[in-house]
Design a protein around this motif. Structure first.
Motif, mmCIF file in Angstrom:
data_model
loop_
_atom_site.group_PDB
_atom_site.id
_atom_site.type_symbol
_atom_site.label_atom_id
_atom_site.label_comp_id
_atom_site.label_asym_id
_atom_site.label_seq_id
_atom_site.Cartn_x
_atom_site.Cartn_y
_atom_site.Cartn_z
ATOM 1 N N LYS A 42 -115.612 0.312 -7.584
ATOM 2 C CA LYS A 42 -115.815 1.649 -8.139
ATOM 3 C C LYS A 42 -115.241 2.745 -7.241
ATOM 4 C CE LYS A 42 -119.511 2.211 -10.566
ATOM 5 N NZ LYS A 42 -120.863 2.449 -11.048
ATOM 6 N N GLY A 43 -115.248 2.512 -5.931
ATOM 7 C CA GLY A 43 -114.703 3.502 -4.996
ATOM 8 C C GLY A 43 -113.229 3.787 -5.256
ATOM 9 N N ALA A 44 -112.473 2.751 -5.596
ATOM 10 C CA ALA A 44 -111.052 2.929 -5.899
ATOM 11 C C ALA A 44 -110.877 3.758 -7.166
ATOM 12 C CB ALA A 44 -110.374 1.568 -6.048
ATOM 13 N N TRP A 45 -111.737 3.534 -8.152
ATOM 14 C CA TRP A 45 -111.658 4.331 -9.379
ATOM 15 C C TRP A 45 -111.968 5.798 -9.085
ATOM 16 C CZ3 TRP A 45 -109.725 3.337 -14.032
ATOM 17 C CH2 TRP A 45 -109.505 2.009 -14.380
ATOM 18 N N ILE A 46 -112.972 6.044 -8.260
ATOM 19 C CA ILE A 46 -113.342 7.425 -7.943
ATOM 20 C C ILE A 46 -112.241 8.102 -7.142
ATOM 21 C CG2 ILE A 46 -114.984 8.842 -6.639
ATOM 22 C CD1 ILE A 46 -117.144 6.796 -7.511
ATOM 23 N N ALA A 47 -111.643 7.379 -6.174
ATOM 24 C CA ALA A 47 -110.549 7.947 -5.389
ATOM 25 C C ALA A 47 -109.360 8.280 -6.284
ATOM 26 C CB ALA A 47 -110.136 6.970 -4.291
ATOM 27 N N THR A 48 -109.051 7.401 -7.220
ATOM 28 C CA THR A 48 -107.953 7.652 -8.154
ATOM 29 C C THR A 48 -108.256 8.860 -9.031
ATOM 30 O OG1 THR A 48 -107.475 5.290 -8.190
ATOM 31 C CG2 THR A 48 -106.531 6.602 -9.952
ATOM 32 N N LEU A 49 -109.489 8.981 -9.451
ATOM 33 C CA LEU A 49 -109.902 10.119 -10.267
ATOM 34 C C LEU A 49 -109.728 11.428 -9.493
ATOM 35 C CD1 LEU A 49 -111.353 11.082 -12.908
ATOM 36 C CD2 LEU A 49 -113.474 10.823 -11.636
ATOM 37 N N ILE A 50 -110.173 11.443 -8.242
ATOM 38 C CA ILE A 50 -110.052 12.655 -7.424
ATOM 39 C C ILE A 50 -108.590 12.997 -7.190
ATOM 40 C CG2 ILE A 50 -110.469 13.585 -5.104
ATOM 41 C CD1 ILE A 50 -113.149 12.019 -5.177
ATOM 42 N N LEU A 51 -107.769 11.988 -6.873
ATOM 43 C CA LEU A 51 -106.340 12.237 -6.670
ATOM 44 C C LEU A 51 -105.688 12.753 -7.949
ATOM 45 C CD1 LEU A 51 -105.338 9.220 -4.421
ATOM 46 C CD2 LEU A 51 -105.518 11.629 -3.764
ATOM 47 N N GLY A 52 -106.128 12.229 -9.079
ATOM 48 C CA GLY A 52 -105.589 12.714 -10.351
ATOM 49 C C GLY A 52 -105.894 14.182 -10.564
ATOM 50 N N PHE A 53 -107.117 14.623 -10.216
ATOM 51 C CA PHE A 53 -107.459 16.042 -10.339
ATOM 52 C C PHE A 53 -106.700 16.896 -9.333
ATOM 53 C CE2 PHE A 53 -111.383 14.879 -12.716
ATOM 54 C CZ PHE A 53 -111.214 15.768 -13.773
ATOM 55 N N VAL A 54 -106.516 16.379 -8.123
ATOM 56 C CA VAL A 54 -105.844 17.160 -7.075
ATOM 57 C C VAL A 54 -104.378 17.387 -7.420
ATOM 58 C CG1 VAL A 54 -105.058 17.077 -4.675
ATOM 59 C CG2 VAL A 54 -107.426 16.538 -5.220
ATOM 60 N N PHE A 55 -103.665 16.338 -7.826
ATOM 61 C CA PHE A 55 -102.232 16.460 -8.046
ATOM 62 C C PHE A 55 -101.875 17.031 -9.412
ATOM 63 C CE2 PHE A 55 -102.217 13.222 -4.641
ATOM 64 C CZ PHE A 55 -101.518 13.969 -3.707
ATOM 65 N N PHE A 56 -102.587 16.680 -10.450
ATOM 66 C CA PHE A 56 -102.278 17.191 -11.780
ATOM 67 C C PHE A 56 -103.534 17.040 -12.620
ATOM 68 C CE2 PHE A 56 -99.963 16.843 -15.946
ATOM 69 C CZ PHE A 56 -99.445 18.131 -15.927
ATOM 70 N N TRP A 57 -104.234 18.139 -12.844
ATOM 71 C CA TRP A 57 -105.570 18.080 -13.438
ATOM 72 C C TRP A 57 -105.645 17.372 -14.794
ATOM 73 C CZ3 TRP A 57 -106.859 20.266 -18.020
ATOM 74 C CH2 TRP A 57 -106.034 21.273 -18.505
ATOM 75 N N PRO A 58 -104.615 17.433 -15.675
ATOM 76 C CA PRO A 58 -104.742 16.676 -16.935
ATOM 77 C C PRO A 58 -104.829 15.155 -16.710
ATOM 78 C CG PRO A 58 -103.076 18.368 -17.183
ATOM 79 C CD PRO A 58 -103.436 18.322 -15.730
ATOM 80 N N VAL A 59 -104.182 14.658 -15.655
ATOM 81 C CA VAL A 59 -104.273 13.226 -15.352
ATOM 82 C C VAL A 59 -105.698 12.896 -14.930
ATOM 83 C CG1 VAL A 59 -103.494 11.402 -13.779
ATOM 84 C CG2 VAL A 59 -101.836 12.986 -14.754
ATOM 85 N N GLY A 60 -106.290 13.734 -14.081
ATOM 86 C CA GLY A 60 -107.674 13.525 -13.665
ATOM 87 C C GLY A 60 -108.619 13.574 -14.844
ATOM 88 N N LEU A 61 -108.394 14.520 -15.746
ATOM 89 C CA LEU A 61 -109.229 14.641 -16.931
ATOM 90 C C LEU A 61 -109.081 13.411 -17.826
ATOM 91 C CD1 LEU A 61 -111.174 16.662 -18.170
ATOM 92 C CD2 LEU A 61 -109.265 17.609 -19.457
ATOM 93 N N ALA A 62 -107.855 12.914 -17.977
ATOM 94 C CA ALA A 62 -107.627 11.717 -18.781
ATOM 95 C C ALA A 62 -108.312 10.507 -18.139
ATOM 96 C CB ALA A 62 -106.127 11.456 -18.938
ATOM 97 N N LEU A 63 -108.228 10.383 -16.807
ATOM 98 C CA LEU A 63 -108.905 9.285 -16.118
ATOM 99 C C LEU A 63 -110.411 9.377 -16.280
ATOM 100 C CD1 LEU A 63 -106.903 8.874 -12.812
ATOM 101 C CD2 LEU A 63 -107.398 7.093 -14.474
#
Length: 136
Positions: free
Chosen positions: A29-50
């Protein structure tokens, strides 16, 4: 003519999304959360989609992504160490522990049933005594 790579029937070709999902599930789950945070940091629609995908697939609320990935590794539920003698010992020990756990759970169930029966018998005796005292 160029040869095409063959796909074995037991392992179908996975797309990049399925491979990424399996890779993240393996790491938990930690990897999923890290990916989610990175998605919001770099491009918020990707984070929102994740985030939407994690909620939709119930990855946010499961006990662990890793347990799902571990269940598919082998029939014993553990990865082979490469030492067949140790793997055999480990499988036997896990089987023995599972049998002991099952026997203990069966014992606890019988104990609960006996307690329930004695409480019910006591209740019925009290009820019978109360009925006799009302009649007298």
């Amino acid at each position: 003519m160029t040869p095409t790579p063959s796909v074995t029937p037991t392992m179908p070709r996975m797309g990049w999304f399925s491979r990424a999902e399996a890779w993240l599930d393996e790491r938990g789950k930690g990897a999923w959360i890290a990916t989610l945070i990175l998605g919001f940091v770099f491009f918020w629609p990707v984070g929102l989609a994740l985030l939407a995908y994690m909620i939709w697939s119930k990855r946010m609320f499961n006990s662990s992504c890793r347990s799902r990935a571990m269940a598919h590794r082998s029939s014993h539920g553990f990865k082979s160490s490469g030492n067949t003698a140790f793997d055999s010992y480990k499988a036997d020990m896990l089987k023995r522990l599972e049998d002991e756990q099952h026997a203990f759970e069966t014992f606890l169930e019988r104990l609960r049933e006996a307690k329930d029966k004695s409480e019910f018998d006591s209740f019925m005796d009290e009820r019978a005594k109360a009925a006799k005292s009302d009649d007298a």
